[in-house]
Design an enzyme around this catalytic site. Structure first.
Site, mmCIF file in Angstrom:
data_model
loop_
_atom_site.group_PDB
_atom_site.id
_atom_site.type_symbol
_atom_site.label_atom_id
_atom_site.label_comp_id
_atom_site.label_asym_id
_atom_site.label_seq_id
_atom_site.Cartn_x
_atom_site.Cartn_y
_atom_site.Cartn_z
ATOM 1 N N HIS A 89 0.339 8.021 3.850
ATOM 2 C CA HIS A 89 1.013 7.378 4.964
ATOM 3 C C HIS A 89 2.518 7.655 5.013
ATOM 4 O O HIS A 89 3.206 7.117 5.882
ATOM 5 C CB HIS A 89 0.761 5.873 4.904
ATOM 6 C CG HIS A 89 -0.679 5.527 4.765
ATOM 7 N ND1 HIS A 89 -1.612 5.798 5.744
ATOM 8 C CD2 HIS A 89 -1.379 4.975 3.736
ATOM 9 C CE1 HIS A 89 -2.813 5.407 5.337
ATOM 10 N NE2 HIS A 89 -2.696 4.912 4.125
ATOM 11 N N ASP A 146 0.846 -1.199 0.000
ATOM 12 C CA ASP A 146 0.000 0.000 0.000
ATOM 13 C C ASP A 146 0.873 1.238 0.000
ATOM 14 O O ASP A 146 1.353 1.681 1.034
ATOM 15 C CB ASP A 146 -0.922 -0.002 1.217
ATOM 16 C CG ASP A 146 -1.961 1.122 1.165
ATOM 17 O OD1 ASP A 146 -1.741 2.101 0.409
ATOM 18 O OD2 ASP A 146 -2.970 1.026 1.875
#
Length: 306
Positions: A195, A190
């Site tokens: 993030h 991911d």
């Protein structure tokens, strides 16, 4: 309209071949916080190839990761800004007692629901994974897209998280999140910049990059398996959650667990052919961020086990 609900629902499944081995499993386990203390026999089940057991939530990253949020945005009928997208919830059902340490399988993904929440849209992406021996697991991701509702579609089920049980939890554990946890977890597939990239996180409305919801999802399941299931990953049959808030790397997760009690909380598990496999039980889970006054992180979370 950026989301063509009819087009998304009518599109043919997207099929891909996936493969994984022990190195992918070990990296995932490290990414969700396993391996501390490094010599603990319980942790070596997650980190040492000669003793390796696969936490079922690995299914969300096997073969480079289920399509999830990023994959949903590339499905037919969907054209939205990634900065307006949040992961709303996740469901996983295991069709066998264990996810293999290494495997090769076929993953078929399609949008199975599009809900109109007025100010937002919610898409449900289902992925069915099978190998040469049959079904392995079914995974569903709920993707929340701000600003894309209002076309008059069905609202679908309520997206409002339920409060945790009022009674004291049967078990409470705390797990520290490393400062670099998101950077490590993203190596499992991911690569959403939310993030890792401070500028992208600010554009999405966050003070700094946040931890992947699926990283918290995996960490919470590990806490349940280690605390209530004697570390036996093969007992997990299904796992679902709703993402109720964010976690910032460096914070502490508080995981509260309630064993389901009373009649009506157990049922007989049946295989795909309808054969009985025994009684299933469940544990309810709530996860919060300790440093922010127990701010909710995971809600409506249930682990079903045999």
């Amino acid at each position: 309209m950026p989301i063509d609900a009819a087009g998304a629902l009518a599109a043919a499944p997207r099929v891909r071949e996936i493969a994984w081995d022990h190195k992918d499993v070990q990296l995932y386990h490290l990414g969700i916080g396993a391996g501390r203390p490094a010599t603990d026999p319980g942790e070596l089940r997650y980190t040492l190839e000669s003793r390796l057991h696969v936490l079922p939530s690995f299914a969300t990253v096997a073969g480079g990761g289920a399509p999830g949020v990023i994959g949903t945005l590339s499905m037919p009928g969907v054209d939205v800004d990634l900065a307006h997208v949040l992961h709303g919830g996740q469901r996983l059902r295991l069709h066998r007692p264990a996810v293999p340490v290494r495997g090769r399988a076929r993953a078929s993904s399609r949008v199975v629901a599009v809900h109109d929440k007025g100010s937002a849209a919610v898409l449900v992406l289902r992925t069915e994974v099978t190998d040469a021996d049959g079904p392995l697991w079914t995974d569903e991701a709920e993707v929340f897209v701000r600003g894309e509702g209002g076309w008059g579609g069905e609202r679908g089920p309520s997206g409002r998280p339920s409060p945790p049980p009022a009674e004291p939890a049967d078990h409470v554990v705390e797990r520290a999140v490393r400062e670099d946890q998101a950077l490590l977890y993203r190596l499992s597939g991911d690569r959403n910049p939310l993030h890792a990239d401070p500028e992208f996180a600010a554009r999405a409305g966050f003070e700094r990059p946040v931890l992947h919801g699926l990283c918290t999802y995996g960490a919470a399941l590990k806490a349940v398996v280690d605390t209530l299931l004697d570390g036996d990953v093969t007992r997990v049959r299904a796992y679902r959650t709703r993402f109720a808030g964010v976690v910032y790397p460096g914070e502490t997760l508080r995981v509260r667990m309630w064993r389901a009690a009373g009649r009506g909380r157990e049922e007989t598990e049946r295989g795909d052919a309808g054969e009985a496999r025994g009684a299933l039980r469940e544990v309810r889970v709530a996860v919060s961020a300790v440093e922010r006054g127990d701010a909710p992180v995971l809600a409506d979370t249930v682990v079903r086990y045999g």
